[in-house]
Write a protein that holds these residues in place. Structure first.
Motif, short mmCIF file in Angstrom:
data_model
loop_
_atom_site.label_atom_id
_atom_site.label_comp_id
_atom_site.label_asym_id
_atom_site.label_seq_id
_atom_site.Cartn_x
_atom_site.Cartn_y
_atom_site.Cartn_z
N ALA A 104 2.16 7.42 7.31
CA ALA A 104 2.00 8.54 6.39
C ALA A 104 0.54 8.67 5.96
N LYS A 105 0.17 9.87 5.53
CA LYS A 105 -1.22 10.14 5.17
C LYS A 105 -1.73 9.19 4.08
N ASP A 106 -0.94 8.98 3.03
CA ASP A 106 -1.37 8.10 1.93
C ASP A 106 -1.62 6.68 2.42
N GLU A 107 -0.71 6.16 3.25
CA GLU A 107 -0.86 4.81 3.78
C GLU A 107 -2.08 4.74 4.70
N ALA A 108 -2.26 5.76 5.53
CA ALA A 108 -3.39 5.78 6.45
C ALA A 108 -4.71 5.78 5.69
N GLU A 109 -4.79 6.58 4.62
CA GLU A 109 -6.02 6.62 3.82
C GLU A 109 -6.27 5.29 3.11
N ALA A 110 -5.20 4.64 2.65
CA ALA A 110 -5.35 3.34 1.99
C ALA A 110 -5.85 2.29 2.99
N LEU A 111 -5.28 2.30 4.19
CA LEU A 111 -5.73 1.36 5.22
C LEU A 111 -7.19 1.61 5.58
N LYS A 112 -7.54 2.87 5.72
CA LYS A 112 -8.92 3.23 6.06
C LYS A 112 -9.87 2.71 4.98
N LYS A 113 -9.50 2.91 3.73
CA LYS A 113 -10.35 2.47 2.62
C LYS A 113 -10.53 0.96 2.64
N GLN A 114 -9.44 0.22 2.84
CA GLN A 114 -9.52 -1.24 2.87
C GLN A 114 -10.41 -1.72 4.01
N LEU A 115 -10.24 -1.13 5.18
CA LEU A 115 -11.03 -1.55 6.34
C LEU A 115 -12.50 -1.21 6.16
N GLU A 116 -12.79 -0.04 5.58
CA GLU A 116 -14.18 0.34 5.33
C GLU A 116 -14.82 -0.57 4.30
N GLU A 117 -14.06 -0.98 3.29
CA GLU A 117 -14.59 -1.91 2.29
C GLU A 117 -14.93 -3.26 2.91
N ALA A 118 -14.21 -3.62 3.99
CA ALA A 118 -14.47 -4.88 4.69
C ALA A 118 -15.66 -4.73 5.64
N GLY A 119 -16.15 -3.49 5.82
CA GLY A 119 -17.32 -3.26 6.66
C GLY A 119 -17.03 -2.58 7.98
N ALA A 120 -15.78 -2.25 8.25
CA ALA A 120 -15.42 -1.63 9.53
C ALA A 120 -15.67 -0.13 9.50
N GLU A 121 -15.78 0.45 10.69
CA GLU A 121 -15.84 1.90 10.84
C GLU A 121 -14.46 2.33 11.31
N VAL A 122 -13.88 3.30 10.59
CA VAL A 122 -12.49 3.70 10.83
C VAL A 122 -12.40 5.22 10.83
N GLU A 123 -11.47 5.73 11.64
CA GLU A 123 -11.17 7.16 11.60
C GLU A 123 -9.67 7.36 11.65
N LEU A 124 -9.23 8.48 11.12
CA LEU A 124 -7.82 8.84 11.13
C LEU A 124 -7.60 9.97 12.12
#
Length: 125
Positions: A104-124
């Protein structure tokens, strides 16, 4: 003129994988940023696709690059996906790869945020 129409039709009918490959080619061979290319192609696809682009309810979380804190990203991917350490490391090393698909969009955005905070580059997608 007919060649341009054929070319436009080919662009509109590209799959997501083909758009990613095109973006890579444009960046590597011509120095054009993939984000700009993806927006141009996605804009054309959205014009042709109409309702499908507006009604997307499931997203894929794609790890595009591990960034500077690779170990932190591997640990987070392990935690988020439930994979073993070896599998999580292979996923991060093999980027770009999907971390989770069809969420779901909310879960995807939360995962993206967590991964970006860890330093990763992420896209949905």
């Amino acid at each position: 003129m007919a060649d341009l129409k054929d070319f436009a039709e080919q662009l509109v009918n590209l799959t997501v994988k083909e758009v990613n490959e095109l973006a890579d080619i444009l960046k590597e061979e011509y120095g054009i940023e993939p984000a700009a290319a993806a927006v141009a192609v996605a804009g054309g696809a959205a014009a042709g696709g109409g309702e499908e682009a507006e009604e997307q309810s499931e997203f894929d979380v794609i790890l595009t690059a591990p960034g500077g804190s690779k170990l932190a990203v591997v640990k987070l991917v392990k935690e988020l996906t439930g994979l073993g350490l070896k599998d999580a490391k292979e996923l991060v090393d093999g980027a770009p790869k999907p971390v989770k698909e069809g969420v779901a969009k909310d879960e995807a955005e939360a995962l993206k945020k967590q991964l970006e905070e860890a330093g990763a580059e992420v896209e949905l997608k």
